[in-house]
Write a protein that holds these residues in place. Sequence first.
Motif, short mmCIF file in Angstrom:
data_model
loop_
_atom_site.label_atom_id
_atom_site.label_comp_id
_atom_site.label_asym_id
_atom_site.label_seq_id
_atom_site.Cartn_x
_atom_site.Cartn_y
_atom_site.Cartn_z
N GLY A 1 29.48 32.25 -24.83
CA GLY A 1 30.03 31.58 -23.66
C GLY A 1 29.57 30.16 -23.51
N THR A 2 29.68 29.63 -22.29
CA THR A 2 29.33 28.26 -22.01
C THR A 2 28.74 28.14 -20.61
OG1 THR A 2 30.24 26.03 -21.58
CG2 THR A 2 31.77 27.87 -21.39
N GLU A 3 27.74 27.29 -20.45
CA GLU A 3 27.14 27.05 -19.14
C GLU A 3 28.13 26.41 -18.16
OE1 GLU A 3 24.36 28.13 -18.19
OE2 GLU A 3 23.00 28.32 -19.91
N ARG A 4 29.18 25.82 -18.68
CA ARG A 4 30.12 25.11 -17.81
C ARG A 4 30.93 26.03 -16.89
NH1 ARG A 4 33.46 20.41 -20.78
NH2 ARG A 4 34.64 20.71 -18.83
N THR A 5 30.91 27.32 -17.15
CA THR A 5 31.67 28.25 -16.30
C THR A 5 30.77 29.03 -15.35
OG1 THR A 5 31.60 29.96 -18.01
CG2 THR A 5 33.51 28.50 -18.01
N ALA A 6 29.52 28.63 -15.21
CA ALA A 6 28.55 29.41 -14.44
C ALA A 6 28.94 29.59 -12.98
CB ALA A 6 27.17 28.76 -14.53
N ASP A 7 29.72 28.66 -12.42
CA ASP A 7 30.11 28.77 -11.00
C ASP A 7 31.57 29.10 -10.80
OD1 ASP A 7 31.25 26.38 -11.80
OD2 ASP A 7 30.61 25.26 -10.01
N TRP A 8 32.29 29.44 -11.86
CA TRP A 8 33.73 29.66 -11.72
C TRP A 8 34.06 30.84 -10.84
CZ3 TRP A 8 37.36 28.41 -16.43
CH2 TRP A 8 37.21 27.06 -16.76
N HIS A 9 33.23 31.85 -10.82
CA HIS A 9 33.52 33.02 -9.97
C HIS A 9 33.51 32.63 -8.50
CE1 HIS A 9 29.16 32.84 -10.34
NE2 HIS A 9 29.02 33.67 -9.31
N LEU A 10 32.75 31.62 -8.14
CA LEU A 10 32.73 31.11 -6.77
C LEU A 10 33.79 30.03 -6.56
CD1 LEU A 10 28.87 30.86 -6.27
CD2 LEU A 10 30.40 32.67 -5.46
N LYS A 11 33.87 29.12 -7.50
CA LYS A 11 34.79 27.99 -7.39
C LYS A 11 36.24 28.44 -7.29
CE LYS A 11 35.72 23.58 -9.74
NZ LYS A 11 35.35 22.74 -10.93
N TYR A 12 36.56 29.53 -7.99
CA TYR A 12 37.94 30.02 -8.02
C TYR A 12 38.11 31.36 -7.31
CZ TYR A 12 38.17 26.19 -11.31
OH TYR A 12 38.07 24.93 -11.89
N ALA A 13 37.23 31.64 -6.37
CA ALA A 13 37.35 32.77 -5.43
C ALA A 13 37.66 34.08 -6.12
CB ALA A 13 38.44 32.45 -4.39
N ALA A 14 36.83 34.43 -7.10
CA ALA A 14 37.06 35.67 -7.86
C ALA A 14 36.75 36.90 -7.02
CB ALA A 14 36.23 35.67 -9.13
N ALA A 15 37.70 37.84 -6.99
CA ALA A 15 37.44 39.16 -6.43
C ALA A 15 36.68 40.01 -7.44
CB ALA A 15 38.75 39.84 -6.05
N VAL A 16 36.92 39.74 -8.72
CA VAL A 16 36.25 40.44 -9.81
C VAL A 16 36.39 39.60 -11.06
CG1 VAL A 16 38.30 41.81 -10.36
CG2 VAL A 16 36.07 42.65 -11.06
#
Length: 282
Positions: free
Chosen positions: A219-234
């Motif tokens: 993977g990549t460290e650049r996606t570490a906040d994507w679950h928050l940034k893009y409002a992931a339900a899962v």
Amino acid sequence: MALGTSAGSLLAISDLHVAYPDNRALVEEMRPLSDSDWLLVAGDVGEKAEDVEWALGTLSRRFEKVVWVPGNHELWTPKDDPVQLRGAHRYQHLVELCRGLGVVTPEDPYPVWRGAGGPVTIVPLFLLYDYTFLPAGTQTKTAGLAQAYETGVVCTDEMLLHPDPYATRDDWCRARLELTEQRLAALDTSLPTVLVNHFPLVREPTRVLRYPEFAMWCGTERTADWHLKYAAAVVVYGHLHIPRTMSLDGVPFVEVSLGYPREWRKYGGPRGLRRVLPGEDG
């Protein structure tokens, strides 16, 4: 366990590795429990294009909708595969193959699941990795790779996953991140998302790897906040062959790997399809 609901379920699986006869037989047996079930396939279906086509074609005839993202194995160019395309050209070939089967890819409009647990936007991702999940004590890709080669823990991607036309796999990763971020910026923010990627979006799942050097290909460290940034339900992922669910910032991260026969036999049999919406109990 009954997975289906009256409104259908959003199911997921990854790392089918159908070149193994036992895994191929499991795919032949996979069935939805509702006519309205959708299936997320989070990569590593197989190495040869014909195996990918067989598996996704089989599943697309059974589920109302199938969504696929590539794993690293689909992007390999094995010497015995009649399709000798490399890198981005191989990926595009697989995208067109999927479109011919009615399977949704990361290059298509993001579908909205309106069944149980919805509505949510399904976001299939193709991001690769950039060697930023470095082994302890190293600070650069060069040092991390040197340690991996010294310990003998080197992903087969280094031999078979070609980045053409990019110079390196991490260059390809950066290009995919930029392209994907542009698309994600246009999401309907009124809906939560289900983020589907072959590789984990955060490093935490790799902390239990037996060989920590392998995390560089995860993977990549650049996606570490994507679950928050893009409002992931899962968040749905595979790759590690460690099927489990962990919660980060209140978001379930569900690894849905089938894995190799030697792995699932060790645990008493295959885990099989996972229900990601509505969430599994326990």
